[in-house]
Design a protein around this motif. Structure first.
Motif, PDB file in Angstrom:
ATOM      1  N   ASN A 148       0.849  -1.189   0.000  1.00 43.48           N
ATOM      2  CA  ASN A 148       0.000   0.000   0.000  1.00 43.48           C
ATOM      3  C   ASN A 148       0.889   1.246   0.000  1.00 43.48           C
ATOM      4  O   ASN A 148       1.576   1.543   0.971  1.00 43.48           O
ATOM      5  CB  ASN A 148      -0.898  -0.035   1.244  1.00 43.48           C
ATOM      6  N   ASP A 149       0.867   2.016  -1.109  1.00 38.00           N
ATOM      7  CA  ASP A 149       1.825   3.137  -1.209  1.00 38.00           C
ATOM      8  C   ASP A 149       1.451   4.316  -0.322  1.00 38.00           C
ATOM      9  O   ASP A 149       2.314   5.092   0.081  1.00 38.00           O
ATOM     10  CB  ASP A 149       2.101   3.559  -2.663  1.00 38.00           C
ATOM     11  N   VAL A 150       0.158   4.436   0.015  1.00 40.56           N
ATOM     12  CA  VAL A 150      -0.221   5.502   0.940  1.00 40.56           C
ATOM     13  C   VAL A 150       0.385   5.215   2.326  1.00 40.56           C
ATOM     14  O   VAL A 150       0.927   6.096   2.977  1.00 40.56           O
ATOM     15  CB  VAL A 150      -1.760   5.647   1.040  1.00 40.56           C
ATOM     16  N   TYR A 151       0.297   3.948   2.700  1.00 41.91           N
ATOM     17  CA  TYR A 151       0.887   3.539   3.982  1.00 41.91           C
ATOM     18  C   TYR A 151       2.388   3.796   3.977  1.00 41.91           C
ATOM     19  O   TYR A 151       2.959   4.274   4.964  1.00 41.91           O
ATOM     20  CB  TYR A 151       0.567   2.055   4.225  1.00 41.91           C
ATOM     21  N   LEU A 190       7.514  -2.952  -2.110  1.00 46.83           N
ATOM     22  CA  LEU A 190       6.077  -3.144  -2.321  1.00 46.83           C
ATOM     23  C   LEU A 190       5.619  -4.597  -2.198  1.00 46.83           C
ATOM     24  O   LEU A 190       4.434  -4.887  -2.227  1.00 46.83           O
ATOM     25  CB  LEU A 190       5.654  -2.566  -3.674  1.00 46.83           C
ATOM     26  N   ASP A 208       4.099  -6.466   6.014  1.00 45.10           N
ATOM     27  CA  ASP A 208       2.664  -6.644   5.768  1.00 45.10           C
ATOM     28  C   ASP A 208       2.416  -8.133   5.483  1.00 45.10           C
ATOM     29  O   ASP A 208       3.319  -8.853   5.053  1.00 45.10           O
ATOM     30  CB  ASP A 208       2.255  -5.778   4.562  1.00 45.10           C
ATOM     31  N   ASN A 233      -0.620  -9.485   3.634  1.00 45.20           N
ATOM     32  CA  ASN A 233      -1.200  -9.677   2.306  1.00 45.20           C
ATOM     33  C   ASN A 233      -0.556  -8.767   1.276  1.00 45.20           C
ATOM     34  O   ASN A 233      -0.753  -7.556   1.293  1.00 45.20           O
ATOM     35  CB  ASN A 233      -2.703  -9.419   2.342  1.00 45.20           C
ATOM     36  N   PRO A 292       0.894  -8.912  -3.117  1.00 45.32           N
ATOM     37  CA  PRO A 292       1.000  -9.733  -4.328  1.00 45.32           C
ATOM     38  C   PRO A 292       2.412 -10.312  -4.471  1.00 45.32           C
ATOM     39  O   PRO A 292       3.329  -9.884  -3.781  1.00 45.32           O
ATOM     40  CB  PRO A 292       0.681  -8.752  -5.450  1.00 45.32           C
ATOM     41  N   ILE A 293       2.521 -11.271  -5.371  1.00 41.72           N
ATOM     42  CA  ILE A 293       3.791 -11.917  -5.738  1.00 41.72           C
ATOM     43  C   ILE A 293       4.392 -12.717  -4.587  1.00 41.72           C
ATOM     44  O   ILE A 293       4.526 -13.913  -4.661  1.00 41.72           O
ATOM     45  CB  ILE A 293       4.811 -10.926  -6.323  1.00 41.72           C
ATOM     46  N   MET A 294       4.793 -12.034  -3.513  1.00 39.35           N
ATOM     47  CA  MET A 294       5.286 -12.775  -2.354  1.00 39.35           C
ATOM     48  C   MET A 294       4.717 -12.133  -1.103  1.00 39.35           C
ATOM     49  O   MET A 294       5.000 -10.960  -0.817  1.00 39.35           O
ATOM     50  CB  MET A 294       6.831 -12.752  -2.313  1.00 39.35           C
ATOM     51  N   ASP A 295       3.883 -12.910  -0.392  1.00 42.23           N
ATOM     52  CA  ASP A 295       3.241 -12.303   0.790  1.00 42.23           C
ATOM     53  C   ASP A 295       4.165 -12.401   2.010  1.00 42.23           C
ATOM     54  O   ASP A 295       5.301 -12.897   1.926  1.00 42.23           O
ATOM     55  CB  ASP A 295       1.858 -12.916   1.035  1.00 42.23           C
ATOM     56  N   GLU A 298       5.444 -15.925   2.937  1.00 37.15           N
ATOM     57  CA  GLU A 298       6.460 -16.420   2.000  1.00 37.15           C
ATOM     58  C   GLU A 298       7.796 -15.700   2.205  1.00 37.15           C
ATOM     59  O   GLU A 298       8.863 -16.300   2.095  1.00 37.15           O
ATOM     60  CB  GLU A 298       5.959 -16.238   0.559  1.00 37.15           C
ATOM     61  N   THR A 305      -0.591  -5.225  10.323  1.00 39.44           N
ATOM     62  CA  THR A 305      -1.856  -5.577   9.679  1.00 39.44           C
ATOM     63  C   THR A 305      -2.958  -4.651  10.157  1.00 39.44           C
ATOM     64  O   THR A 305      -2.920  -4.132  11.274  1.00 39.44           O
ATOM     65  CB  THR A 305      -2.214  -7.047   9.975  1.00 39.44           C
ATOM     66  N   SER A 306      -3.918  -4.441   9.278  1.00 44.96           N
ATOM     67  CA  SER A 306      -5.026  -3.545   9.657  1.00 44.96           C
ATOM     68  C   SER A 306      -6.104  -4.297  10.420  1.00 44.96           C
ATOM     69  O   SER A 306      -6.924  -3.713  11.099  1.00 44.96           O
ATOM     70  CB  SER A 306      -5.625  -2.865   8.426  1.00 44.96           C
ATOM     71  N   SER A 307      -6.126  -5.631  10.250  1.00 47.53           N
ATOM     72  CA  SER A 307      -7.072  -6.400  11.069  1.00 47.53           C
ATOM     73  C   SER A 307      -6.395  -7.717  11.418  1.00 47.53           C
ATOM     74  O   SER A 307      -5.822  -8.381  10.576  1.00 47.53           O
ATOM     75  CB  SER A 307      -8.347  -6.666  10.286  1.00 47.53           C
ATOM     76  N   TYR A 364      -0.170 -20.441  -6.530  1.00 41.16           N
ATOM     77  CA  TYR A 364      -1.294 -19.514  -6.366  1.00 41.16           C
ATOM     78  C   TYR A 364      -2.659 -20.133  -6.634  1.00 41.16           C
ATOM     79  O   TYR A 364      -3.670 -19.462  -6.525  1.00 41.16           O
ATOM     80  CB  TYR A 364      -1.129 -18.311  -7.304  1.00 41.16           C
ATOM     81  N   THR A 400      -3.625 -10.548  -6.070  1.00 38.66           N
ATOM     82  CA  THR A 400      -2.984 -10.217  -7.342  1.00 38.66           C
ATOM     83  C   THR A 400      -1.637 -10.912  -7.346  1.00 38.66           C
ATOM     84  O   THR A 400      -1.059 -11.190  -6.308  1.00 38.66           O
ATOM     85  CB  THR A 400      -2.797  -8.689  -7.500  1.00 38.66           C
TER      86      THR A 400
END
Lengths: 133, 479
Positions: A13-16, A37, A63, A65, A67-70, A73, A95-97, B426, B436
């Motif tokens: 999240n770029d705002v974060y 990211l 974070d 969640n 993409p690509i690698m959470d 991982e 995390t937000s929740s 995935y 995504t």
């Protein structure tokens, strides 16, 4: 304990990312922030720092969640390179929740220092950036 | 049936002899090798009577003559299944008295046989009724002759009522769908090797095209001297109603499971995405409060506006998810799949040109699918758009859009030569919300989720095959 000079923020999240950069630099403009990211960008960069003997982050905010690698991982990859690190790097899951299943999962990773709930307030940030205080 | 026929034959023989005696012809005799002792006794008595009369021809003895005519009338009444008449028996113990006693016994015997035959008939009717109520038929299979016979209910279940008996077995086999027939033939083969009984479920296609679910039990088999199975007995129950109820139950279970999944997704958006936006707004506002320069404030305001837009988008997504759940009574119309694909390609013409993509719309013009128009539009657009979006950097996208039948189900297929996706990694998340995978800036992680839900709401399913660096094929099954 070493003072915190570099904080690594891994979050899609770029705002974060913007908020973190601002908040941290307000607390201490000398802290360098490395923003990635997703987990893959993060782990690649850390591997690179080890190879080139560059200064490593003193704290990782991760974070879950992404993409690509959470986050999970990323942890699996991080464990593989852990032995090459000169010292322990605290990793906070952000995390937000907070999900019960996430807490259970986190228990399996001894390298996870703790959870931080977003938004991360100034008090918490202060604790992270000044571990000795 | 057999018993009664022989009885009448004997009666005719007895009548013939009786009439001959009455006509004073004492030369005739009847055989006494019937299966029935009493009949043999009567026949023997009649022969004895003839012997006696032949030796001592009656001299106008009226009593004896009357007795003979009476006894003929009694025997004749037996032929009409009337066993109520009895011959008088005197105390003199004459040969005629002995014959009369024998005939009376014959009458009693025949009366009993008829009664037990009626009883048997009643029992058979009861059995047929019980079988019809339980929908259970019993059958016998003679493998050496490839012949089959069965009870009335068995014939009803397999619709063999109007088939000639010699064709029962072949007709029975042909009613099974191909895969069930393979199983059935294997089972019949295996039963010849051991003595066990087997339970098995199978299906047949009825004359009206409907499917009948059956549960059969193969019982004991009998073997000849060479240990070849000569006969297998068994029962078959029509379990279509139970099976349909089971299927119905399963379906509603699946619906509930799906709804539960959507609910989880719903709560995920509420808890995770909405909170992530609100937490960003909170943080940005804190920064804004502390910001002293006009420039910095402006900058933060832009960020807040940005988050507000994202929040709005999340609300729209949320609405999409909720609306799938609400649409229980969807409008379904016959639609031309080809023209929907054409429309989507037209909408995407800018991206097609930008990526120099080739899209082959191979869908035949005749193909009409019964679908909700909005869903079909969303599905076709999403998959073609994804196929263009996730192309390989050095390769112009080649996308094939096809439609064909697979096991009687219409399949809408979109195949690309794009970057592919690691399904091992995935696969489970592919259709999840806000997932995504390629790090594309414009990936929202909502398209596949919505599409999958729309497809499932229409009673279909989706399958994906993919190889990294080779391409992806999505198959959408249209019910």
């Amino acid at each position: 304990m070493k003072t915190v000079d570099i904080i690594c923020v891994i979050d899609d999240n770029d705002v974060y990312q913007f908020v973190m950069k601002n908040s941290i630099s307000k607390l201490n403009p000398n802290i360098k922030i490395l923003a990635y990211l997703n987990g893959e960008e993060g782990i690649k960069s850390i591997k690179n720092m080890i190879d080139k003997n560059q200064p490593l982050p003193d704290v990782i905010l991760l974070d879950i969640n992404m993409p690509i690698m959470d986050g999970w991982e990323f942890m699996n990859e991080f464990i593989k390179i852990k032995s090459k690190l000169p010292r322990v790097i605290p990793i906070y899951l952000t995390t937000s929740s907070l999900d019960a299943s996430d807490i259970d999962k986190a228990k399996k990773y001894e390298d996870i220092t703790g959870f931080l709930s977003k938004p991360i307030d100034r008090h918490t940030l202060l604790k992270i950036t000044q571990p000795n205080s | 049936m057999k018993g009664v026929q022989i009885d009448i034959e004997i009666l005719e023989e007895i009548l013939k002899l009786s009439r001959a005696i009455l006509e004073l012809d004492f030369s005739k005799r009847i055989s006494i090798d019937y299966n029935d002792d009493i009949i043999n006794e009567i026949a023997g008595n009649l022969n004895l009577l003839a012997d006696r009369l032949m030796l001592n021809p009656p001299e106008g003895n009226s009593t004896e003559k009357i007795n003979i005519s009476h006894f003929i009338s009694v025997i004749s009444s037996f032929a009409n299944h009337d066993f109520s008449q009895k011959l008088p028996v005197s105390e003199h113990g004459t040969i005629l008295d002995a014959i009369a006693t024998g005939i009376n016994m014959l009458g009693d015997e025949l009366e009993q046989t008829t009664a037990s035959k009626d009883e048997l008939e009643t029992e058979r009717n009861l059995l047929n009724e019980a079988q019809a109520i339980a929908k259970v038929g019993n059958w016998e299979f003679y493998p050496l002759e490839r012949q089959l016979s069965g009870s009335k209910e068995f014939l009803r279940i397999f619709e063999l009522d109007h088939v000639s008996e010699s064709d029962y077995y072949e007709t029975y086999r042909k009613k099974h769908p191909a895969d069930d027939l393979v199983r059935l033939d294997e089972l019949f083969k295996s039963i010849f090797n051991d003595q066990e009984t087997y339970n098995f479920e199978h299906r047949i296609i009825c004359n009206n095209g409907s499917v009948r679910h059956l549960s059969s039990i193969m019982g004991e088999s009998t073997r000849d001297a060479n240990n070849r199975v000569t006969c297998v007995k068994g029962t078959t129950q029509d379990i279509t109603d139970r099976k349909n109820a089971e299927i119905e139950l399963n379906n509603s279970f699946n619906i509930v499971t799906e709804q539960n999944k959507r609910l989880l997704n719903f709560s995920y958006i509420v808890s995770h995405n909405l909170r992530s936006h609100t937490s960003n707004i909170t943080s940005l506002l804190t920064l804004l409060e502390e910001e002293e320069t006009k420039e910095g404030q402006e900058h933060l305001m832009n960020h807040i506006r940005n988050v507000s837009d994202l929040l709005n988008e999340t609300m729209i997504n949320l609405n999409d998810v909720v609306s799938i759940q609400k649409n229980i009574n969807l409008i379904i119309e016959p639609l031309s799949l080809r023209s929907y694909a054409e429309k989507a390609i037209e909408v995407l013409s800018e991206q097609v040109a930008l990526k120099k993509a080739t899209i082959n719309n191979n869908i035949s013009e005749e193909i009409i699918v019964n679908y909700n128009p909005a869903y079909l539009e969303s599905i076709v657009l999403n998959f073609i758009s994804n196929a263009i979006k996730y192309s390989q950097p050095e390769k112009s996208p080649i996308i094939s859009v096809d439609c064909y039948e697979e096991d009687g189900v219409t399949v809408f297929q979109i195949k690309d030569n794009g970057m592919g996706i690691d399904l091992k990694k995935y696969g489970e998340k592919l259709f999840g919300m806000y997932k995504t995978f390629h790090g594309n800036k414009d990936a929202r992680g909502i398209g596949l989720f919505i599409c999958k839900n729309q497809i499932e709401t229409m009673g279909g399913k989706i399958e994906v095959a993919s190889e990294l660096g080779v391409g992806t094929t999505f198959k959408i099954y249209i019910k």
